[in-house]
Enzyme design. Structure first.
Site, mmCIF file in Angstrom:
data_model
loop_
_atom_site.group_PDB
_atom_site.id
_atom_site.type_symbol
_atom_site.label_atom_id
_atom_site.label_comp_id
_atom_site.label_asym_id
_atom_site.label_seq_id
_atom_site.Cartn_x
_atom_site.Cartn_y
_atom_site.Cartn_z
ATOM 1 N N GLU A 164 80.560 -8.983 49.399
ATOM 2 C CA GLU A 164 80.806 -10.308 48.834
ATOM 3 C C GLU A 164 82.031 -10.244 47.929
ATOM 4 O O GLU A 164 82.094 -9.394 47.027
ATOM 5 C CB GLU A 164 79.609 -10.747 47.977
ATOM 6 C CG GLU A 164 78.386 -11.137 48.760
ATOM 7 C CD GLU A 164 77.287 -11.629 47.827
ATOM 8 O OE1 GLU A 164 77.593 -12.059 46.690
ATOM 9 O OE2 GLU A 164 76.123 -11.586 48.235
ATOM 10 N N GLU A 205 76.930 -17.213 36.328
ATOM 11 C CA GLU A 205 77.256 -15.822 36.019
ATOM 12 C C GLU A 205 76.956 -15.459 34.569
ATOM 13 O O GLU A 205 77.159 -16.247 33.660
ATOM 14 C CB GLU A 205 78.739 -15.541 36.299
ATOM 15 C CG GLU A 205 79.246 -16.016 37.639
ATOM 16 C CD GLU A 205 78.545 -15.421 38.836
ATOM 17 O OE1 GLU A 205 77.680 -14.533 38.675
ATOM 18 O OE2 GLU A 205 78.832 -15.867 39.954
#
EC number: 4.2.1.20
Length: 257
Positions: A44, A55
Site C-alpha cells: 500500500e 491517521e
C-alpha cells in the site's frame, strides 16, 4: 482472477503500508521493489495528505515530511511508473477522497491505472458513496477495496456482498497506530464476511509485532502493517531500506511460519 485476488491464492499475505515520498520519492522507488523481494505480497502506498483524519501521529508526521519533500500526485504517478520497471508486485493507493475529487476522479483513476496501480483504498469514503468512484475503477481496471470496522455490524454482509479484491478489516477503533493489544473479535468479523462471500479478509490498524501478526493470521487471509513500518522509515530516513526489509521478512515469516 485479478492480480489482487491472486495475492491471497498463495497463502497468508503480508501487506505493508508506506507513506509515498517519506523521506523522498527516490527512497520510495528503492523501498517498494526491496520490500517485494523481502516477502511483501501487496504494497500500500499512502498518498500524502495535509488532513489525514484516520491517521495517528506517526503517519501524520510522515505525510508532512513527504509533502515538505515536494511530493505531488503527478510526481507520485511518475514514481509508480519507475517502480513498475523494477517489480510487478501488486500496488494499492491509500488515499482520502478529497485529493481524488480535487484532482478529478476519472483523471485520477485513469492515471493511477496507467502508472501501474492495481487497487484503491479510500478510508474516509462511506461504502454507500462508492458509486462516486466505482464506475471509473471498473472502466480502468482498478479494484476499489472496501473497509469494515467493528462498528459495521449489520452492514458487514451488505459490504461483503458488493466487494472485490479483498476486504480491509479495521481491527480497532480510532486512528492508525501501534497498539499493545487488539480486543476486537476479529474471528466474528471475518466469519460474517465469509458467510456472505468467499472473499479474502486482511486485517490492519494497530498490528506491529510478529506475535500480533501470527495471532491475526489465524483468522484472516492477510495482515496489513503501516505505522510500525512508517516508524522505521522515520527513524532511519534515507537509510531505511535495509531495516524496513528486515522487518518485512520477520513479519512475513511470522504469518507463514
Amino acid at each position: 482472477m485479478s492480480r489482487v485476488s491472486e495475492v491471497f491464492s498463495k497463502g497468508k499475505a503480508f501487506i505493508p503500508f508506506i507513506t509515498a515520498g517519506d523521506p523522498d520519492l527516490s527512497i520510495t522507488e528503492e523501498l517498494v521493489p526491496a520490500m517485494a523481494q523481502a516477502g511483501a505480497d501487496l504494497i500500500e502506498l499512502g498518498i500524502p495528505f495535509s488532513d489525514p483524519i484516520a491517521e495517528g501521529i506517526v503517519i501524520q508526521e510522515a505525510d508532512m515530511r513527504a509533502l515538505a519533500s515536494g511530493v505531488t500526485t503527478d510526481k507520485l504517478f511518475d514514481s509508480v511508473k519507475r517502480i513498475r520497471q523494477k517489480t510487478d508486485v501488486p500496488l494499492a493507493f491509500m488515499t482520502y477522497i478529497n485529493p481524488v475529487f480535487v484532482y478529478g476522479s476519472e483523471r485520477f483513476i485513469k492515471n493511477a491505472a496507467e502508472s501501474g496501480i492495481d487497487a484503491l483504498i479510500v478510508p474516509d469514503m462511506p461504502f454507500e458513496e462508492r458509486e462516486e468512484l466505482l464506475p471509473f475503477c471498473r472502466k480502468y481496471g482498478v479494484e476499489l477495496i472496501s473497509l469494515i470496522a467493528p462498528t459495521s455490524k449489520e452492514r458487514i454482509q451488505a459490504i461483503a456482498s458488493a466487494s472485490e479484491g479483498f476486504i480491509y478489516c479495521v481491527s480497532s477503533m480510532g486512528v492508525t497506530g501501534v497498539r499493545t493489544e487488539i480486543n476486537t473479535d476479529i474471528r466474528e468479523m471475518v466469519a460474517l464476511v465469509k458467510e456472505t462471500k468467499d472473499i479474502p479478509c486482511a486485517i490492519g490498524f494497530g498490528i506491529s509485532t510478529p506475535d500480533q501478526a501470527r495471532e491475526m493470521s489465524k483468522y484472516a487471509d492477510g495482515v496489513i502493517v503501516g505505522s510500525a513500518i512508517v516508524k522505521i522509515a522515520a527513524k532511519y530516513g534515507k537509510d531505511c531500506v535495509v531495516p524496513v526489509c528486515d522487518y518485512v521478512r520477520e513479519m512475513k515469516a511470522a504469518i507463514t511460519g
